[in-house]
Scaffold this active site. Structure first.
Site, PDB file in Angstrom:
ATOM      1  N   GLY A  39      25.158 104.619 -37.125  1.00 31.71           N
ATOM      2  CA  GLY A  39      25.370 103.384 -37.889  1.00 31.71           C
ATOM      3  C   GLY A  39      25.384 102.228 -36.900  1.00 31.71           C
ATOM      4  O   GLY A  39      26.015 102.321 -35.838  1.00 31.71           O
ATOM      5  N   GLY A  41      26.791  99.334 -36.865  1.00 27.13           N
ATOM      6  CA  GLY A  41      28.107  98.759 -36.557  1.00 27.13           C
ATOM      7  C   GLY A  41      28.898  99.646 -35.614  1.00 27.13           C
ATOM      8  O   GLY A  41      29.412  99.199 -34.584  1.00 27.13           O
ATOM      9  N   ASN A  43      27.792 102.108 -33.669  1.00 27.13           N
ATOM     10  CA  ASN A  43      27.133 102.216 -32.352  1.00 27.13           C
ATOM     11  C   ASN A  43      27.457 101.004 -31.485  1.00 27.13           C
ATOM     12  O   ASN A  43      27.746 101.128 -30.294  1.00 27.13           O
ATOM     13  CB  ASN A  43      25.607 102.293 -32.512  1.00 27.13           C
ATOM     14  CG  ASN A  43      25.139 103.558 -33.200  1.00 27.13           C
ATOM     15  OD1 ASN A  43      25.871 104.538 -33.273  1.00 27.13           O
ATOM     16  ND2 ASN A  43      23.924 103.526 -33.733  1.00 27.13           N
ATOM     17  N   ASN A 182      14.794  91.973 -32.161  1.00 32.73           N
ATOM     18  CA  ASN A 182      13.684  92.558 -31.412  1.00 32.73           C
ATOM     19  C   ASN A 182      12.448  91.671 -31.644  1.00 32.73           C
ATOM     20  O   ASN A 182      12.506  90.692 -32.407  1.00 32.73           O
ATOM     21  CB  ASN A 182      13.453  94.033 -31.784  1.00 32.73           C
ATOM     22  CG  ASN A 182      13.073  94.208 -33.247  1.00 32.73           C
ATOM     23  OD1 ASN A 182      12.420  93.349 -33.840  1.00 32.73           O
ATOM     24  ND2 ASN A 182      13.465  95.322 -33.846  1.00 32.73           N
ATOM     25  N   ASP A 228      14.812 109.323 -26.462  1.00 28.64           N
ATOM     26  CA  ASP A 228      15.051 108.904 -27.853  1.00 28.64           C
ATOM     27  C   ASP A 228      15.509 107.445 -27.842  1.00 28.64           C
ATOM     28  O   ASP A 228      16.503 107.112 -27.197  1.00 28.64           O
ATOM     29  CB  ASP A 228      16.147 109.815 -28.453  1.00 28.64           C
ATOM     30  CG  ASP A 228      16.579 109.406 -29.858  1.00 28.64           C
ATOM     31  OD1 ASP A 228      15.844 108.618 -30.498  1.00 28.64           O
ATOM     32  OD2 ASP A 228      17.639 109.868 -30.301  1.00 28.64           O
ATOM     33  N   THR A 230      16.644 105.807 -30.412  1.00 29.07           N
ATOM     34  CA  THR A 230      17.629 105.515 -31.465  1.00 29.07           C
ATOM     35  C   THR A 230      18.906 104.937 -30.858  1.00 29.07           C
ATOM     36  O   THR A 230      19.494 105.521 -29.954  1.00 29.07           O
ATOM     37  CB  THR A 230      18.004 106.797 -32.243  1.00 29.07           C
ATOM     38  OG1 THR A 230      16.826 107.468 -32.633  1.00 29.07           O
ATOM     39  CG2 THR A 230      18.840 106.448 -33.476  1.00 29.07           C
ATOM     40  N   GLY A 233      18.905  99.535 -29.154  1.00 28.04           N
ATOM     41  CA  GLY A 233      19.165  98.128 -29.489  1.00 28.04           C
ATOM     42  C   GLY A 233      20.650  97.889 -29.752  1.00 28.04           C
ATOM     43  O   GLY A 233      21.196  96.847 -29.401  1.00 28.04           O
ATOM     44  N   ASP A 234      21.306  98.867 -30.361  1.00 27.61           N
ATOM     45  CA  ASP A 234      22.752  98.741 -30.625  1.00 27.61           C
ATOM     46  C   ASP A 234      23.531  98.736 -29.314  1.00 27.61           C
ATOM     47  O   ASP A 234      24.478  97.954 -29.138  1.00 27.61           O
ATOM     48  CB  ASP A 234      23.244  99.899 -31.495  1.00 27.61           C
ATOM     49  CG  ASP A 234      22.584  99.917 -32.856  1.00 27.61           C
ATOM     50  OD1 ASP A 234      22.178  98.835 -33.332  1.00 27.61           O
ATOM     51  OD2 ASP A 234      22.466 101.005 -33.442  1.00 27.61           O
TER      52      ASP A 234
HETATM   53  O1  RIB Z   1      20.208 101.606 -34.808  1.00 26.88           O
HETATM   54  C1  RIB Z   1      20.320 102.992 -34.950  1.00 26.88           C
HETATM   55  C2  RIB Z   1      21.142 103.301 -36.161  1.00 26.88           C
HETATM   56  O2  RIB Z   1      20.458 102.851 -37.304  1.00 26.88           O
HETATM   57  C3  RIB Z   1      21.383 104.765 -36.405  1.00 26.88           C
HETATM   58  O3  RIB Z   1      22.555 105.244 -35.770  1.00 26.88           O
HETATM   59  C4  RIB Z   1      21.412 104.872 -37.920  1.00 26.88           C
HETATM   60  O4  RIB Z   1      22.641 105.268 -38.426  1.00 26.88           O
HETATM   61  C5  RIB Z   1      20.991 103.512 -38.421  1.00 26.88           C
HETATM   62  O5  RIB Z   1      22.053 102.771 -38.816  1.00 26.88           O
END
Ligand code: RIB
Length: 286
Positions: A39, A41, A43, A182, A228, A230, A233-234
């Site tokens: 999520g 927030g 992260n 981004n 990865d 994923t 950016g967070d």
């Molecule tokens: O930015 C990555 C996140 O996007 C993932 O952890 C996923 O839960 C989505 O919210």
């Protein structure tokens, strides 16, 4: 040490790895599957905490089996969860497919996040007491707007990561101090970003760009082996917020190093580096 309030989402990420992502209508065999707390927030809250800030999370989990794991992920990271409520129904989930190049596709189902429609007095007090408010767009926009207005009224710096991209009321941009976007979001938003004093644009492996009162400059980023992307950016956004008080140049350097490290492991929250790892990479770079 910065004090940060994150008002945002928390999801359980269902992560499938595969050599290549399927075309529409096609079935492919995957190589692995795991569940990871995520999520945007959550992260960003964990990333800011690991980068050295004091962080409170304002959000919601459901009353399902996933909720305990999500709450524990924040607790274990040292993020304040006094403002994490439990609401009836499922927690947020994200279905994520990661291919061999580390690129992903993500579908988020809001669940409890979609029911974050109001901020309580203690939520508002948490925002007012913080140095920075950090928001994304995986909770209702009216809640983001209310949080941003309250922060503005109490001298709390507002950081918005407008992701996932969607149409926003123009008044929101007038309540934002720092936007983290981004390159695709920057193009899509165009002049909507004009009222925002500080705009930070992430450029994937090419680092990030700053424009604002300090002028315009690039941070070239750090080259790493990508597993990865994923949550990269967070992680960038959380680290940026944690180090914003050191000025945009230092904050961008921290954020680029943190974001790069986050791409070297699988899973959003599982890959977020701590301050020591980030400092080590920064030292190698200098
Ligand atoms: O930015 C990555 C996140 O996007 C993932 O952890 C996923 O839960 C989505 O919210």
């Amino acid at each position: 040490m910065a004090r940060i309030a994150v008002v945002g989402s928390i999801n359980l990420d269902l992560v499938t790895t595969t050599a290549r992502r399927p075309e529409p209508g096609e079935t492919v065999l995957g190589s692995g599957f795991e569940t990871v707390p995520g999520g945007k927030g959550s992260n960003q809250a964990i990333a800011a905490r690991r980068a050295g800030a004091e962080v409170d999370f304002v959000g919601a989990v459901g009353d399902d089996l996933f909720a305990a794991e999500l709450r524990t992920a924040l607790d274990d990271a040292g993020v304040g969860t006094a403002r994490l409520r439990t609401v009836a129904g499922p927690s947020g989930v994200a279905t994520i497919v990661v291919d061999a190049s580390g690129e992903n596709t993500i579908i988020v189902v809001g669940g409890a996040n979609a029911r974050m429609t109001e901020l309580s007095q203690p939520d508002l007090a948490t925002i007012a007491a913080a140095d920075l408010l950090l928001c994304q767009l995986e909770i209702p926009i009216q809640t983001v707007l209310a949080a941003a207005h309250h922060a503005r009224a109490h001298g709390t710096t507002v950081v918005l990561n407008p992701s996932p991209a969607q149409d926003l009321p123009p008044e929101l941009w007038h309540a934002v101090d720092i936007a983290v976007v981004n390159e695709g979001e920057a193009r899509r938003l165009g002049s909507a970003l004009d009222p925002v004093p500080h705009v930070v644009t992430t450029r994937g492996g090419a680092g990030a760009r700053y424009r604002g009162p300090e002028g315009e400059f690039d941070d070239p980023g750090v080259t790493v082996e990508v597993v990865d992307t994923t949550g990269a950016g967070d992680t960038f956004t959380g680290a940026l917020a944690a180090h914003w008080h050191e000025g945009p140049r230092a904050a961008l350097a921290w954020a680029c190093a943190a974001g790069a490290l986050a791409t070297t492991k699988l899973g959003a929250s599982a890959s977020i580096p701590d301050a020591e790892e980030i400092e080590r990479l920064l030292a190698q770079r200098n």
